[in-house]
Design a protein around this motif. Structure first.
Motif, PDB file in Angstrom:
ATOM      1  N   ASP A  93     -74.410  17.253 -62.834  1.00 28.60           N
ATOM      2  CA  ASP A  93     -73.728  18.126 -61.880  1.00 28.60           C
ATOM      3  C   ASP A  93     -74.488  19.432 -61.721  1.00 28.60           C
ATOM      4  O   ASP A  93     -74.651  19.948 -60.619  1.00 28.60           O
ATOM      5  N   LYS A 121     -77.463  19.113 -59.560  1.00 26.22           N
ATOM      6  CA  LYS A 121     -77.113  19.003 -58.140  1.00 26.22           C
ATOM      7  C   LYS A 121     -76.835  20.375 -57.546  1.00 26.22           C
ATOM      8  O   LYS A 121     -77.099  20.619 -56.371  1.00 26.22           O
ATOM      9  N   GLY A 127     -81.083  19.628 -56.855  1.00 26.59           N
ATOM     10  CA  GLY A 127     -81.865  18.505 -57.363  1.00 26.59           C
ATOM     11  C   GLY A 127     -83.319  18.840 -57.619  1.00 26.59           C
ATOM     12  O   GLY A 127     -83.704  20.002 -57.725  1.00 26.59           O
ATOM     13  N   GLU A 151     -77.836  13.591 -50.504  1.00 30.09           N
ATOM     14  CA  GLU A 151     -77.553  13.802 -51.922  1.00 30.09           C
ATOM     15  C   GLU A 151     -78.821  14.331 -52.599  1.00 30.09           C
ATOM     16  O   GLU A 151     -79.900  13.778 -52.417  1.00 30.09           O
TER      17      GLU A 151
END
Lengths: 447, 464, 274
Positions: free
Chosen positions: A315, A318, A322, B9
């Protein structure tokens, strides 16, 4: 302050690694959003493991105690957010072993429910009350060792403590969590320092900061004038932030080998710990979040975040958008003493000062070739040991020789392996030797 | 930046691609090849001086030593390399033995035949043994140059094979060859250079080969290779050769400069025969003596040392214009090397300083107590012989010196004491190599006695 | 020339003869009296000096035997026949028990269990344990750095694709590997107990399944088949070595991961990969 003027602010040995702090030093601390679940590691302190007092299905509030301490050298753990306990799970710990953790599914409300009352009038309170509060808030050393703070503040009667040193050296390359904290929250740190000093009844307080953080030195100097706290700029050198080396640099006192800082009248606390003490005493907040640096050349947006305990590394990564290219290593902590991880499910604990992702080019590859006795490690060892001899003894499993050459004084700072031209994994050798010797001593005691 | 990218993502590393290792995870980039390279760089001025003074005769010795040392090291670490290298020589040797054997057997049979039957010897066997003898003589008298060139070619061939194999292994992700690693780390090259520095110009190639064998095989590999040798390999070779081939090791050639400065008193001291001196054309034509040997001779005769200690003489010693080993004569070049070594923190300045200082003190004291000087003064001892080479490059050898600074100082003082004792009262004019080897043997003991006290160490007895 | 050679040979022979006679006399004159049984027993003992008896090698054990400080059964290596012979020399009863051999309680090689291949450090199990708990995904399984194989004085442990397997015919049960394993994975079991559970992880079944395809997932199938031979410890089935199961239990139980097996089967499986 006059006592220290004119003395050299460094110790013998040490190395100058590439510091890499520029990646995140200018990025102010960001608040992290609420995640779906948190896995709070049960044992976040050195010493006895605390006992979980919640079970699966329990509803907890933010700041509520979820594990109580079971001994003196032990600290309770609190819920980082409100939600439902979804069980006690096994997750990988920072050292690689699997550890028990309480998993909390967040309800998204982040409702406050701590039983600790703010103590605005802390100056009038009793020492023991302050220490009890520090214990109740679950505060441990946030620099790395996670030693319970209340234990450090309760020295035996015969030890005369007269010096409080705050550790703002942050000598580990890449990490900037403490640096940002000093810039953004100087008041909390300084007041926290006063609370700690008050509970110990001492008035000599110094904050040691490495000279590569001139902005932090400036800001702290500006604020510290009102509190009578001296700011000591230290020479840039690793491991300047190691307890014994810091004490020597600031006060020129030497902690006896095998002893504790209290043996020379000092108490050392990390600046982040001081800030946490302030929160716990004045605001009544237990330790449930900390500033962590997420950095490295392969991180897209390196920076500093205020993360709740139990946030997974995944987490956290992220949050930093990333990674760019495939990093070779993910490390909890700094590059010199941090632990390489094999899983991204490792979580933020009270002593996680950073998550570092190293490229293949930056990473050192160990080759374990023959020691050519270049004496580089002997020159840099801040503990004045002979790592070459120790490492060779450990490889040959001559642990008695290692013990005779004082391997137990090694603090695993990694200076020796950093300079080794043969790329020997010296720290691993020495750690093995220390482990074996400790096991032997324990066996002898049990006899 | 387009919108799509942001909404994606974020990338996270794959768990099975994460490397795990012990802390620290960064390194300062120092490596064994770098250290060896820097030491070779520091040796460069001295090598240059040697080549300047003796020309080709020094250069060939340097090349032989380096090539043979590298070949020895590679042969020790890779059986394949050794096989390639040795195969032709084994074939050659077998052929020699075989031809000689056929010759002898033929003769023997015929002799038996003649004595038993008292007839003429069998012609067929006779001619066969004759042929063998002829072949043997031909084989045995292959010119030296051919042998040298052939061995050099073989070494090059073996190396090439090794490199090809290494590339294949690397592609197949196998462990690469030990021989190449050894050559890459440069320690064999350094040993070869140091060995050559300790030999005189014009030393024959086979002495270099034996020296390389002594240095690499006896001095280093039998102990387990780099890092495990208790004695300095180059000095093991030098002392081994000195004892085994004393005449070759103490045949010194004058420098080209010495030939040009013809009629000084200084030069006359070193040449026994004036007529040879006057008719000589190149340095290889005749021999000379080292200043230390002359000093020893003068001391034995009880003569005055003053011709050795004139201003011109000192200047010559300093620049290296005197007889001696290739690397040891030029004090200037060695000092430049010392500066390089200290600058890159490869050696501690204490070692050469204490070594040289001890020699100076002992020599001065020895001359003070006595009716007349027993040896030339301290400056003479510092500038001549192998003292500077030994103090700067040999006593500071990492592997064979003590682990701590204090230990190194003890080691250096011990070396200095032994050197001056051997030089003044010993049988040999030079004692640097012996003294360093003797002190090498004492290193484990020195290490034990000079173990460091950890930071904040408290003496338990003192407290109680 | 010939004379020289002849002379040398004769001289050498004469010197040899003289010295031989001298030494022969010296042996007789300076002989030390020892109990002849010590030598006799020492010759009988295996002579591997493994230290399994707790003494510093076989000759030390032989001394202890003759002095009455040890019993022949103290040697874990010696077989029944050998022990009886030793006992005969000593004039005591043999008291032989069942022979014990070592067992590595893990069946996860590289192909069947998760493992970080990028470990960079000392190739030794105890050292590897210090780095992120070892490269293996399972924190109870065999690390595969061959520390036990190096410790074994009988070369009875084979490393197959990152997994240590004890050869039943070579192992003598000296127990050296037990201390070499940092994960306490190796135990001693009776030689007759061929069927074993090749897993040592007390973790939950689902968790084990994620990282290893040959782990015991705690399905209790084997336990249902033979309750008196198998014990269940949480999610881990273990063989009751006081009453070990017969080989047909493998057929009957149908272990879904195949971790209830025999060493022979394991070795056959791994060697068929090559």
């Amino acid at each position: 302050m006059s006592e220290n003027q004119g003395k050299r602010k460094y110790f013998r040995g040490g190395v100058h690694p590439h510091d890499g702090k520029a990646l995140s030093a200018k990025n102010s601390i960001n608040e992290a959003p609420l995640f779906d679940k948190y896995q709070v590691v049960l044992q976040q302190n050195i010493g006895a493991p605390p006992k979980a007092i919640v079970k699966k299905g329990d509803v907890v509030l933010k700041g509520q105690m979820i594990a109580e301490s079971t001994g003196f050298v032990c600290t309770p753990v609190h819920a980082p957010t409100s939600g439902v306990v979804s069980g006690i799970v096994e997750i990988p710990g920072a050292m690689g072993q699997s550890v028990k953790a309480i998993e909390i599914a967040s309800d998204g409300e982040d409702k406050w429910g701590s039983s600790l009352k703010p103590m605005k009038d802390w100056e009038q309170r009793d020492d023991s009350e302050i220490k009890q509060r520090i214990h109740d808030a679950g505060i441990v050393g946030m620099g790395g060792a996670a030693f319970p703070t209340h234990v450090k503040l309760s020295p035996p009667e015969n030890k005369n403590i007269d010096y409080l040193i705050l550790n703002g050296a942050e000598c580990e390359p890449y990490l900037t969590a403490d640096h940002r904290l000093m810039i953004e929250d100087p008041e909390r740190i300084l007041k926290g320092a006063l609370i700690i000093a008050n509970s110990l009844n001492i008035n000599k307080i110094a904050i040691g900061i490495e000279k590569n953080k001139p902005d932090a030195i400036k800001i702290l100097k500006k604020h510290s004038a009102d509190y009578g706290i001296s700011i000591v700029p230290l020479r840039m050198m690793y491991p300047q932030g190691a307890e014994k080396q810091l004490i020597y640099s600031v006060t020129k006192r030497k902690v006896p080998a095998g002893g504790l800082p209290m043996d020379c009248g000092c108490v050392v606390q990390n600046v982040a710990t001081a800030a946490a003490v302030y929160d716990a005493v004045v605001k009544g907040q237990p330790l449930i979040e900390r500033v962590t640096t997420i950095t490295g050349n392969s991180v897209v947006n390196p920076g500093n975040w205020r993360l709740k305990l139990g946030t997974t590394a995944l987490d956290a990564l992220k949050l930093a958008s990333g990674v760019k290219n495939n990093p070779a290593k993910i490390i909890m902590g700094g590059p010199m003493m941090g632990f390489a991880q094999k899983s991204l499910m490792v979580t933020i604990t009270k002593n996680s000062s950073g998550i570092l992702l190293l490229d293949k080019e930056d990473t050192s590859i160990y080759e374990s070739r023959q020691c050519i006795n270049c004496k580089g490690c002997v020159d840099v060892c801040p503990m004045n040991l002979t790592p070459s001899v120790l490492s060779k003894a450990a490889v040959k499993e001559n642990f008695d020789i290692a013990e005779r050459f004082n391997v137990m004084d090694c603090m695993e700072c990694g200076c020796c392996a950093y300079v080794c031209p043969s790329r020997r994994p010296m720290v691993q050798h020495l750690r093995l030797a220390k482990g074996k010797i400790l096991a032997k001593r324990r066996a002898q005691q049990n006899k | 930046m387009n919108v799509e990218n942001i909404e994606k993502e974020p990338l996270v590393p794959k768990e099975n691609q994460l490397m795990i290792s012990s802390s620290p995870h960064v390194h300062n980039g120092n490596s064994v090849p770098r250290i060896m390279g820097l030491v070779i760089l520091a040796l460069a001025p001295a090598i240059g001086a040697g080549v300047y003074f003796w020309g080709m005769s020094a250069l060939t010795v340097l090349l032989y030593c380096v090539i043979f040392c590298v070949a020895m090291e590679a042969s020790c670490l890779s059986w394949r390399f050794a096989k390639t290298l040795l195969a032709p020589f084994v074939i050659y040797g077998t052929l020699c033995v075989l031809t000689k054997a056929i010759f002898f057997i033929g003769r023997f049979i015929n002799m038996g035949y003649v004595s038993a039957t008292s007839k003429e010897p069998i012609a067929f066997i006779d001619s066969l043994s004759e042929m063998s003898q002829n072949l043997f003589t031909k084989l045995f008298s292959i010119p030296e140059v051919v042998v040298i060139i052939f061995s050099l070619v073989m070494i090059a061939l073996a190396l090439t094979l090794e490199i090809i194999k290494d590339k294949k292994d690397r592609l197949a992700n196998k462990e690469c060859s030990g021989a190449l690693i050894a050559i890459k780390d440069g320690s064999a090259i350094l040993t070869g250079l140091l060995l050559a520095m300790n030999l005189a110009a014009g030393t024959p190639w086979w002495i270099c080969l034996v020296g390389a064998f002594l240095a690499i095989v006896i001095g280093k590999q039998v102990f387990g290779g780099i890092g495990n040798n208790p004695f300095n390999p180059a000095l093991v070779a030098r002392v081994g050769l000195f004892i085994g081939f004393a005449s070759y090791l103490s045949t010194w050639r004058p420098t080209t400069l010495m030939l040009k400065t013809s009629d000084s008193i200084y030069n006359k001291l070193f040449f026994n025969n004036d007529t040879v001196y006057n008719s000589a054309k190149t340095v290889m034509d005749f021999t000379t003596a080292t200043p230390l040997a002359v000093a020893k001779e003068l001391a034995d005769k009880g003569a005055d040392f003053s011709p050795l200690t004139t201003k011109t003489a000192y200047l010559n010693y300093f620049l290296g214009n005197m007889g001696g080993c290739i690397g040891e004569t030029s004090a200037l070049a060695l000092l430049i090397g010392a500066v390089i070594l200290i600058w890159f923190k490869l050696i501690k300045w204490e070692v050469p300083v204490y070594f040289v200082g001890t020699v100076a003190v002992v020599v001065t004291l020895a001359n003070l107590f006595g009716n007349k000087p027993v040896t030339p003064n301290a400056l003479f001892h510092i500038l001549t012989g192998g003292l500077l080479l030994g103090a700067i490059f040999m006593a500071t050898d990492m592997v064979t010196s003590p682990s701590t600074k204090l230990g190194c100082i003890v080691f250096a003082i011990g070396c200095g004491l032994l050197t001056s004792v051997i030089r003044i009262w010993g049988g040999y004019p030079e004692g640097v190599s012996f003294s360093i080897l003797i002190m090498n043997a004492l290193v484990p003991m020195i290490n034990n006695f000079t173990a460091k006290k950890p930071f904040g160490y408290v003496n338990v007895k003192a407290e109680a | 020339m010939f004379e020289t050679i002849l002379f040398s040979i004769i001289l050498m022979a004469a010197v040899c003869l003289l010295l031989g006679v001298l030494i022969g006399f010296a042996v007789k004159i300076f002989a030390v009296q020892v109990d002849p049984r010590i030598e006799e027993i020492e010759e009988l003992l295996p002579g591997a000096n493994c230290g399994g008896c707790g003494k510093a090698g076989c000759s030390d054990f032989a001394k202890a035997l003759v002095a009455g400080e040890a019993m022949p059964s103290g040697c874990p290596v010696a077989g029944k026949a050998l022990l009886e012979e030793v006992a005969k020399v000593l004039g005591v009863d043999a008291e032989t028990g069942e022979k014990q051999i070592a067992l590595v309680r893990c069946g996860g090689d590289r192909s069947s269990s998760s493992r970080s291949e990028l470990y960079n450090g000392v190739n030794d199990c105890a050292s590897a344990m210090l780095i992120a708990g070892g490269p293996k995904g399972c924190s109870y399984g065999c690390l595969g750095f061959a520390s036990c194989a190096r410790a074994c004085p009988f070369n009875a442990i084979e490393m197959v694709d990152g997994l240590a397997i004890v050869h039943e015919d070579l192992c003598v049960g000296c127990g050296k590997c037990l201390t070499a394993c940092p994960r306490d994975l190796i135990i001693l079991r009776p030689q007759s107990a061929k069927v074993n559970v090749y897993c040592n992880s007390p973790a939950k079944g689902a968790q084990k399944r994620k990282i290893c395809s040959v782990a015991c997932i705690g399905c209790r199938k084997c336990f249902k088949v033979a309750e008196e031979n198998i014990e269940m410890k949480g999610f881990l089935a273990t063989v009751n070595y006081d009453n070990p199961p017969q080989e047909d239990i493998i057929e009957e139980a149908k272990c879904p991961t195949g971790c209830l097996s025999t060493t022979t089967t394991l070795l056959k499986k791994f060697h068929s990969h090559d």
